[in-house]
Enzyme design. Sequence first.
Site, PDB file in Angstrom:
ATOM      1  N   HIS A 117      -3.258   7.070   2.408  1.00 25.40           N
ATOM      2  CA  HIS A 117      -3.662   5.788   1.843  1.00 25.40           C
ATOM      3  C   HIS A 117      -5.053   5.438   2.341  1.00 25.40           C
ATOM      4  O   HIS A 117      -5.331   5.497   3.553  1.00 25.40           O
ATOM      5  CB  HIS A 117      -2.660   4.704   2.237  1.00 25.40           C
ATOM      6  CG  HIS A 117      -3.170   3.323   2.020  1.00 25.40           C
ATOM      7  ND1 HIS A 117      -3.679   2.907   0.812  1.00 25.40           N
ATOM      8  CD2 HIS A 117      -3.286   2.261   2.860  1.00 25.40           C
ATOM      9  CE1 HIS A 117      -4.072   1.644   0.918  1.00 25.40           C
ATOM     10  NE2 HIS A 117      -3.852   1.240   2.146  1.00 25.40           N
ATOM     11  N   CYS A 153       0.805  -1.220   0.000  1.00 23.68           N
ATOM     12  CA  CYS A 153       0.000   0.000   0.000  1.00 23.68           C
ATOM     13  C   CYS A 153       0.839   1.272   0.000  1.00 23.68           C
ATOM     14  O   CYS A 153       0.326   2.355  -0.293  1.00 23.68           O
ATOM     15  CB  CYS A 153      -0.964  -0.001   1.186  1.00 23.68           C
ATOM     16  SG  CYS A 153      -2.121  -1.385   1.179  1.00 23.68           S
ATOM     17  N   ASN A 172     -10.198  -0.198  -0.257  1.00 24.41           N
ATOM     18  CA  ASN A 172      -8.744  -0.100  -0.171  1.00 24.41           C
ATOM     19  C   ASN A 172      -8.161  -0.653  -1.466  1.00 24.41           C
ATOM     20  O   ASN A 172      -8.219  -1.853  -1.716  1.00 24.41           O
ATOM     21  CB  ASN A 172      -8.251  -0.902   1.036  1.00 24.41           C
ATOM     22  CG  ASN A 172      -6.747  -0.851   1.219  1.00 24.41           C
ATOM     23  OD1 ASN A 172      -5.998  -0.516   0.301  1.00 24.41           O
ATOM     24  ND2 ASN A 172      -6.279  -1.229   2.407  1.00 24.41           N
TER      25      ASN A 172
END
Length: 336
Positions: free
Chosen positions: A257, A112, A287
């Site tokens: 993020h 990520c 996500n």
Amino acid sequence: MSRAAVLTGLGTYTPPRVVTNDDLSRTMDTSDEWIRTRTGITQRHWAEPGTATSDLAVEAGERALKSAGSGDVDLVVLATTTPDHSCPATAPDVASRLGLGTVPAYDIAAVCSGFVYALASAAGAIAVGIAERALVIGAETYSTILNPEDRTTSVIFGDGAGAVVLRAGEPDEPGALLGHDLGSDGSLKDAIIVPAGGSRQPSAAADASGARSADTYFHMDGKPVFRHAVTRMAASSRAMLDRAGWTPESVDWFVGHQANVRILHAVADQLGMDRERTVVNLDRVGNTSAASIPLALGDAVAAGRLTPGDRVLMSAFGGGVTWGSTALRWPEVLPG
């Protein structure tokens, strides 16, 4: 004056298939309320079977090049956790399909945090003269590595891609990346992991019963990940603000993020920033790992929230574990 990497193009893409929380509740023990209250997510996009990460990356890359007004780049950096193959890298194929010829192209694997790492890598290449213009892409098809029986991960992740074009420029012009703060802690490698598929544990397509082995799926230990994400993103953001000479109060938008809305708000709280200045689009896309920050940037621009001259702080946390931050004043750029 030293060379800087300047953002000059932006492109995003999400596959058309939308999977809502109610859709997931029909196939697993979960509910819309359970997912929303714990993550802030209401839906996500999943690619159709047969669609690969490179397909999403090419779409976003084309749009970023269009946004930049030129398809002329001499470097491609692709951040992804879900490459088309374990070997070779996916970036050269993406570069070829975009018609970029034989430019250098490589993958970044920082989960990520991948997009922030890729920005730093491309900016370094521009700073030392290896490249004049670079295409940086974050692209993921997480739906291919999610265990459909694991509600703790399958409800969180989505598929998508985002890309930016960087060009060589001056450090004081709008769009110039003002530095980078990166870090990692390999002692926490098991917190976010796909156990099988590498040299430590070569992948087995199926277990003895013929079902796909559980070790080929994504695993995450949520509680420590939450704690470390908040701590590391906040510390990295402070370090980046110091390098940029900014105060938290001077930041117009925090683009973190998009893992969990509670993480984003907790980081903003630790930095002493108003939560209203946090860009949030995970409610609609989930996500998307390395794609999440460019997708969030694209949404914020399209909504008219992010405007030229705004001070933008970006920060991420991912598997490895890894983390990183960067900052810039937003330029005159519209998504392609």
